[in-house]
Design an enzyme around this catalytic site. Structure first.
Site, PDB file in Angstrom:
ATOM      1  CE1 TYR A   1      44.829  81.475   1.931  1.00 45.65           C
ATOM      2  CE2 TYR A   1      45.779  80.884  -0.199  1.00 45.65           C
ATOM      3  CZ  TYR A   1      45.381  81.851   0.714  1.00 45.65           C
ATOM      4  OH  TYR A   1      45.540  83.176   0.422  1.00 45.65           O
TER       5      TYR A   1
ATOM      6  CE1 TYR B   1      43.073  84.681  -1.095  1.00 47.60           C
ATOM      7  CE2 TYR B   1      43.234  86.939  -1.865  1.00 47.60           C
ATOM      8  CZ  TYR B   1      43.834  85.775  -1.441  1.00 47.60           C
ATOM      9  OH  TYR B   1      45.200  85.705  -1.372  1.00 47.60           O
TER      10      TYR B   1
END
Length: 378
Positions: free
Chosen positions: A279, A329
């Site tokens: 991440y 994103y």
């Protein structure tokens, strides 16, 4: 009962979708169902996680043509909940509440609601009201502070963060779905405008509009699908109530506990991973979690990336799609999409040779988790 990803779907990632989050969620979910070779009648569970804009699970189910679901859930939160969403879907199936679960995330993260956009009076509630006086309100401000502390303790340089951004941009270059594909040199990185020192613009995620959907199914359904199943091997989460301002050590993140717990419960280790979708809301998130999950000793991540250990031909390929920094994103669910592609062996020119195991992490700071996937039945 074992569970697996049997279908994946996504929309285009763009700076202006011109669509509602509901429309994009339905689109991505339809693709995931079709990818599995199933119909909406085969789906009896649906869930999402929501921060900023999204679409409610029952509305998405209705739009897909399903009047009733055996289980539906919408959790409030961001990227820290991605791994937990997959783990929850798996647990619900194993508990016998349903047979298949759609996990989706849809947001107009570029053209719609964005951090830093304020309309009307600015009101900060709860514990955040005490932090905003010190200039801490949105994620870049928090994690810039954390990154600075790591630099002070371990001697990291701007170039160490730069190697992470540059490596992921190189991975994104052949990815036609990536939002940012232009090659980037260290000079380009260092010339990037400041966001919150030590973060330059290339240290920060690429906000986009789009949606991703993942279809998780129980073992009894897998045989009826037309894709190669990607099995969930294990999950681990660590959610601290301390928050950003009172976390005891900003040189570490949730991974300091979630990582060891994951390896212990699965019997695997970092050296077993072929792919690591870390991440990456910021470059520093990758740095801290690579350390926490045991790929590197503290202070060695920059060198790990600089010497090619995090790319093809190295120790593990980190974010072969370009990650949130370059692909876009979608609150981390696109990492799970990429893991499925890689373990199916269908990632095209970006395929990691003989990929068998993938780690996918989620979240940053005190909040997050991870999943391990395999293309072999556990």
């Amino acid at each position: 009962m074992s569970t697996a990803i049997v279908g994946i779907g996504r929309t285009v990632y763009s700076k202006s979708s011109g669509r509602t989050t509901l429309a994009m969620a339905i689109d991505a979910c339809r693709q995931a169902i079709a990818d599995a070779g199933l119909s909406i009648g085969d789906v009896d569970g649906i869930c999402t996680y929501m921060a900023m804009d999204s679409a409610q699970p029952i509305d998405v189910a209705w739009g897909l043509g399903r009047d009733e679901m055996s289980w539906a859930n919408g959790m409030y939160g961001g990227g820290n909940l991605v791994a937990d969403q997959i783990a929850t879907a798996s647990a619900v199936i194993e508990a016998g509440l349903c047979k298949t679960v759609l996990v989706y995330r849809s947001l107009n993260g570029r053209s719609g609601y964005r951090f830093g956009t304020v309309e009307g009076p600015m009101q900060v509630e709860g514990r955040n009201q005490y932090d905003v006086a010190s200039g801490y309100l949105v994620p870049p401000q928090w994690f810039a502070m954390w990154a600075r502390r790591h630099m002070e303790v371990y001697g990291d340089t701007a170039e160490d963060l730069g190697y992470i951004a540059i490596t992921q941009r190189a991975h994104a270059a052949p990815n036609e779905h990536a939002y940012r594909r232009a090659p980037m040199t260290m000079d380009d990185y260092l010339a990037g405008r400041w966001i919150a020192e030590p973060f330059r613009v290339y240290d920060c995620t690429s906000e986009v509009d789009g949606a991703v959907a993942i279809l998780v199914a129980g073992e009894d359904v897998v045989a009826d699908t037309n894709t190669s199943p990607v099995w969930l091997v294990g999950s681990s989460n660590s959610q601290s109530g301390s928050g950003f301002s009172t976390w005891d050590d900003p040189t570490q993140m949730y991974s300091r506990s979630a990582g060891p717990r994951l390896w212990k419960t699965t019997g695997l280790s970092p050296s077993d991973m072929d792919v690591a979708c870390m991440y990456d809301c910021f470059t520093y998130t990758v740095m801290a979690t690579m350390e926490g999950f045991g790929f590197c000793e503290p202070g060695q991540v920059g060198e790990f990336f600089a010497k090619g250990h995090a790319s093809y031909g190295g120790d593990v390929v980190v974010n072969p799609h370009g990650g949130l920094l370059s692909e876009g994103y979608i609150h981390g669910l696109n990492h799970h999409y990429e893991a499925a592609l890689q373990l199916r062996g269908t990632a095209g020119v970006r395929q990691v040779a003989d990929a068998r195991l993938a780690l996918v992490t989620a979240g940053a700071g005190p909040f997050g988790g991870a999943n391990i996937y395999s293309n072999e039945h556990p």
